[in-house]
Design a protein around this motif. Structure first.
Motif, PDB file in Angstrom:
ATOM      1  N   ALA A  58       0.731  -6.212   8.080  1.00 34.52           N
ATOM      2  CA  ALA A  58      -0.435  -6.669   7.313  1.00 34.52           C
ATOM      3  C   ALA A  58      -1.312  -5.529   6.811  1.00 34.52           C
ATOM      4  CB  ALA A  58      -1.258  -7.634   8.159  1.00 34.52           C
ATOM      5  N   ASP A  59      -1.337  -4.411   7.501  1.00 30.67           N
ATOM      6  CA  ASP A  59      -2.149  -3.278   7.058  1.00 30.67           C
ATOM      7  C   ASP A  59      -1.597  -2.622   5.799  1.00 30.67           C
ATOM      8  OD1 ASP A  59      -3.890  -3.644   9.161  1.00 30.67           O
ATOM      9  OD2 ASP A  59      -3.002  -2.050  10.393  1.00 30.67           O
ATOM     10  N   TYR A  60      -0.293  -2.796   5.548  1.00 30.33           N
ATOM     11  CA  TYR A  60       0.358  -2.089   4.445  1.00 30.33           C
ATOM     12  C   TYR A  60       0.977  -2.999   3.391  1.00 30.33           C
ATOM     13  CZ  TYR A  60       0.138   1.498   8.044  1.00 30.33           C
ATOM     14  OH  TYR A  60      -0.285   2.343   9.023  1.00 30.33           O
ATOM     15  N   ARG A  61       0.995  -4.300   3.652  1.00 32.67           N
ATOM     16  CA  ARG A  61       1.686  -5.206   2.729  1.00 32.67           C
ATOM     17  C   ARG A  61       0.932  -6.523   2.647  1.00 32.67           C
ATOM     18  NH1 ARG A  61       8.138  -6.089   2.495  1.00 32.67           N
ATOM     19  NH2 ARG A  61       7.854  -4.596   0.814  1.00 32.67           N
ATOM     20  N   SER A  62       0.613  -6.920   1.426  1.00 29.11           N
ATOM     21  CA  SER A  62       0.028  -8.240   1.196  1.00 29.11           C
ATOM     22  C   SER A  62       1.045  -9.068   0.411  1.00 29.11           C
ATOM     23  CB  SER A  62      -1.293  -8.125   0.430  1.00 29.11           C
ATOM     24  OG  SER A  62      -1.077  -7.548  -0.841  1.00 29.11           O
ATOM     25  N   PHE A  63       0.812 -10.369   0.341  1.00 27.04           N
ATOM     26  CA  PHE A  63       1.759 -11.214  -0.381  1.00 27.04           C
ATOM     27  C   PHE A  63       1.063 -12.455  -0.927  1.00 27.04           C
ATOM     28  CE2 PHE A  63       1.829 -12.732   3.969  1.00 27.04           C
ATOM     29  CZ  PHE A  63       1.924 -14.102   3.857  1.00 27.04           C
ATOM     30  N   ASP A  64       1.653 -12.991  -1.983  1.00 26.73           N
ATOM     31  CA  ASP A  64       1.255 -14.262  -2.567  1.00 26.73           C
ATOM     32  C   ASP A  64       2.487 -15.158  -2.601  1.00 26.73           C
ATOM     33  OD1 ASP A  64      -1.536 -13.791  -3.356  1.00 26.73           O
ATOM     34  OD2 ASP A  64      -0.692 -12.330  -4.745  1.00 26.73           O
ATOM     35  N   VAL A  65       2.258 -16.463  -2.433  1.00 22.92           N
ATOM     36  CA  VAL A  65       3.347 -17.442  -2.423  1.00 22.92           C
ATOM     37  C   VAL A  65       3.090 -18.444  -3.544  1.00 22.92           C
ATOM     38  CG1 VAL A  65       4.507 -19.236  -1.079  1.00 22.92           C
ATOM     39  CG2 VAL A  65       3.614 -17.192   0.078  1.00 22.92           C
ATOM     40  N   PHE A  66       4.130 -18.717  -4.321  1.00 24.51           N
ATOM     41  CA  PHE A  66       4.051 -19.651  -5.441  1.00 24.51           C
ATOM     42  C   PHE A  66       5.231 -20.614  -5.376  1.00 24.51           C
ATOM     43  CE2 PHE A  66       2.444 -15.523  -6.775  1.00 24.51           C
ATOM     44  CZ  PHE A  66       1.211 -15.835  -7.313  1.00 24.51           C
ATOM     45  N   THR A  67       5.021 -21.863  -5.775  1.00 30.07           N
ATOM     46  CA  THR A  67       6.174 -22.741  -5.982  1.00 30.07           C
ATOM     47  C   THR A  67       6.848 -22.290  -7.266  1.00 30.07           C
ATOM     48  OG1 THR A  67       4.883 -24.396  -7.180  1.00 30.07           O
ATOM     49  CG2 THR A  67       5.140 -24.713  -4.806  1.00 30.07           C
ATOM     50  N   TRP A  68       8.149 -22.588  -7.361  1.00 32.87           N
ATOM     51  CA  TRP A  68       8.904 -22.106  -8.509  1.00 32.87           C
ATOM     52  C   TRP A  68       9.853 -23.185  -8.983  1.00 32.87           C
ATOM     53  CZ3 TRP A  68      14.143 -19.603  -8.498  1.00 32.87           C
ATOM     54  CH2 TRP A  68      14.455 -19.062  -9.749  1.00 32.87           C
ATOM     55  N   ALA A  88       0.870  -1.170   0.000  1.00 38.98           N
ATOM     56  CA  ALA A  88       0.000   0.000   0.000  1.00 38.98           C
ATOM     57  C   ALA A  88       0.915   1.229   0.000  1.00 38.98           C
ATOM     58  CB  ALA A  88      -0.885  -0.001   1.242  1.00 38.98           C
ATOM     59  N   PRO A  89       0.431   2.374  -0.464  1.00 37.74           N
ATOM     60  CA  PRO A  89       1.274   3.585  -0.475  1.00 37.74           C
ATOM     61  C   PRO A  89       1.881   3.912   0.895  1.00 37.74           C
ATOM     62  CG  PRO A  89      -0.706   3.956  -1.758  1.00 37.74           C
ATOM     63  CD  PRO A  89      -0.876   2.614  -1.089  1.00 37.74           C
ATOM     64  N   GLU A  90       1.179   3.580   1.963  1.00 37.13           N
ATOM     65  CA  GLU A  90       1.680   3.872   3.310  1.00 37.13           C
ATOM     66  C   GLU A  90       2.956   3.093   3.652  1.00 37.13           C
ATOM     67  OE1 GLU A  90      -2.717   4.549   3.133  1.00 37.13           O
ATOM     68  OE2 GLU A  90      -1.438   2.862   2.621  1.00 37.13           O
ATOM     69  N   MET A  91       3.227   2.021   2.914  1.00 37.47           N
ATOM     70  CA  MET A  91       4.426   1.229   3.170  1.00 37.47           C
ATOM     71  C   MET A  91       5.692   2.043   2.929  1.00 37.47           C
ATOM     72  SD  MET A  91       5.384  -1.711   4.262  1.00 37.47           S
ATOM     73  CE  MET A  91       6.957  -2.543   4.387  1.00 37.47           C
ATOM     74  N   LEU A  92       5.595   3.074   2.107  1.00 43.42           N
ATOM     75  CA  LEU A  92       6.757   3.938   1.866  1.00 43.42           C
ATOM     76  C   LEU A  92       7.233   4.575   3.174  1.00 43.42           C
ATOM     77  CD1 LEU A  92       5.743   5.602  -1.501  1.00 43.42           C
ATOM     78  CD2 LEU A  92       7.542   3.887  -1.130  1.00 43.42           C
ATOM     79  N   PRO A  98       7.650   0.098 -10.355  1.00 39.03           N
ATOM     80  CA  PRO A  98       7.085  -0.003 -11.701  1.00 39.03           C
ATOM     81  C   PRO A  98       7.998   0.595 -12.775  1.00 39.03           C
ATOM     82  CG  PRO A  98       5.954   1.694 -10.461  1.00 39.03           C
ATOM     83  CD  PRO A  98       6.901   1.019  -9.507  1.00 39.03           C
ATOM     84  N   GLU A  99       8.842   1.524 -12.383  1.00 37.71           N
ATOM     85  CA  GLU A  99       9.838   2.168 -13.251  1.00 37.71           C
ATOM     86  C   GLU A  99      11.010   2.569 -12.367  1.00 37.71           C
ATOM     87  OE1 GLU A  99       9.565   2.561 -16.564  1.00 37.71           O
ATOM     88  OE2 GLU A  99       7.490   1.894 -16.714  1.00 37.71           O
ATOM     89  N   THR A 100      12.184   2.773 -12.952  1.00 41.42           N
ATOM     90  CA  THR A 100      13.363   3.084 -12.135  1.00 41.42           C
ATOM     91  C   THR A 100      13.209   4.374 -11.338  1.00 41.42           C
ATOM     92  OG1 THR A 100      14.418   4.158 -14.029  1.00 41.42           O
ATOM     93  CG2 THR A 100      14.961   1.841 -13.621  1.00 41.42           C
ATOM     94  N   ASP A 101      12.436   5.311 -11.842  1.00 42.19           N
ATOM     95  CA  ASP A 101      12.286   6.601 -11.159  1.00 42.19           C
ATOM     96  C   ASP A 101      10.993   6.705 -10.344  1.00 42.19           C
ATOM     97  OD1 ASP A 101      10.648   6.595 -13.409  1.00 42.19           O
ATOM     98  OD2 ASP A 101      11.023   8.696 -13.893  1.00 42.19           O
ATOM     99  N   LYS A 102      10.336   5.594 -10.118  1.00 40.85           N
ATOM    100  CA  LYS A 102       9.088   5.558  -9.341  1.00 40.85           C
ATOM    101  C   LYS A 102       9.363   4.975  -7.959  1.00 40.85           C
ATOM    102  CE  LYS A 102       6.565   6.906 -12.818  1.00 40.85           C
ATOM    103  NZ  LYS A 102       6.067   8.233 -12.905  1.00 40.85           N
ATOM    104  N   PRO A 103       8.474   5.212  -7.000  1.00 45.73           N
ATOM    105  CA  PRO A 103       8.677   4.637  -5.655  1.00 45.73           C
ATOM    106  C   PRO A 103       8.420   3.132  -5.633  1.00 45.73           C
ATOM    107  CG  PRO A 103       6.648   5.927  -5.731  1.00 45.73           C
ATOM    108  CD  PRO A 103       7.323   6.101  -7.063  1.00 45.73           C
TER     109      PRO A 103
END
Length: 99
Positions: free
Chosen positions: A78-88, A11-15, A45-50
Motif C-alpha cells: 500500500a505504501d508504493y502501489r495504489s489501485f482503482d477498480v472498474f466494471t468492464w 510510486a517510484p519506490e515500487m521499482l 509510459p513508453e517502451t524504454d521507460k520504467p
C-alpha cells in the motif's frame, strides 16, 4: 460473473519491489493460483521507460472479491502501489481474443 479492470499506479519506490526476484516469483505464483485473474501485466509510459503501474482483467462476482485478490498479492504494498477498480463491458462480446 462480472468482468473488472484493475488499474495500478506505482510510486517510484515500487521499482525496488519489482527488482526483488523473491517477490516477483511469489507474485507470478499467486497469479497462476488465481484463474479469476484472466490477464495482467505491467504498464510503462513508453517502451524504454520504467514501469509505472499495472493492469489486470479479473472475472468475479463482486468488487470486494477483486479488492481481496489485489490486497493478497505479494506485489501489493500500500505504501508504493495504489489501485482503482472498474466494471468492464467488452466491445464485440461475441468475438474471442487470444493474447
Amino acid at each position: 460473473m462480472v468482468r473488472w479492470v484493475v488499474i495500478f499506479k506505482d510510486a517510484p519506490e515500487m521499482l525496488n519491489i519489482r527488482a526483488r526476484k523473491d517477490l516477483r516469483d511469489a507474485h507470478v505464483a499467486y497469479a497462476k493460483d488465481h484463474p479469476e485473474l484472466l490477464i495482467g501485466g505491467g504498464l510503462k509510459p513508453e517502451t524504454d521507460k520504467p514501469f509505472c503501474g499495472a493492469l489486470w482483467i479479473v472475472e468475479v462476482a463482486t468488487k470486494e472479491q477483486v479488492i481481496e485478490l489485489v490486497k493478497n498479492d505479494p506485489f501489493y504494498l500500500a505504501d508504493y502501489r495504489s489501485f482503482d477498480v472498474f466494471t468492464w463491458g467488452k466491445l464485440l462480446e461475441d468475438q474471442t481474443v487470444m493474447l
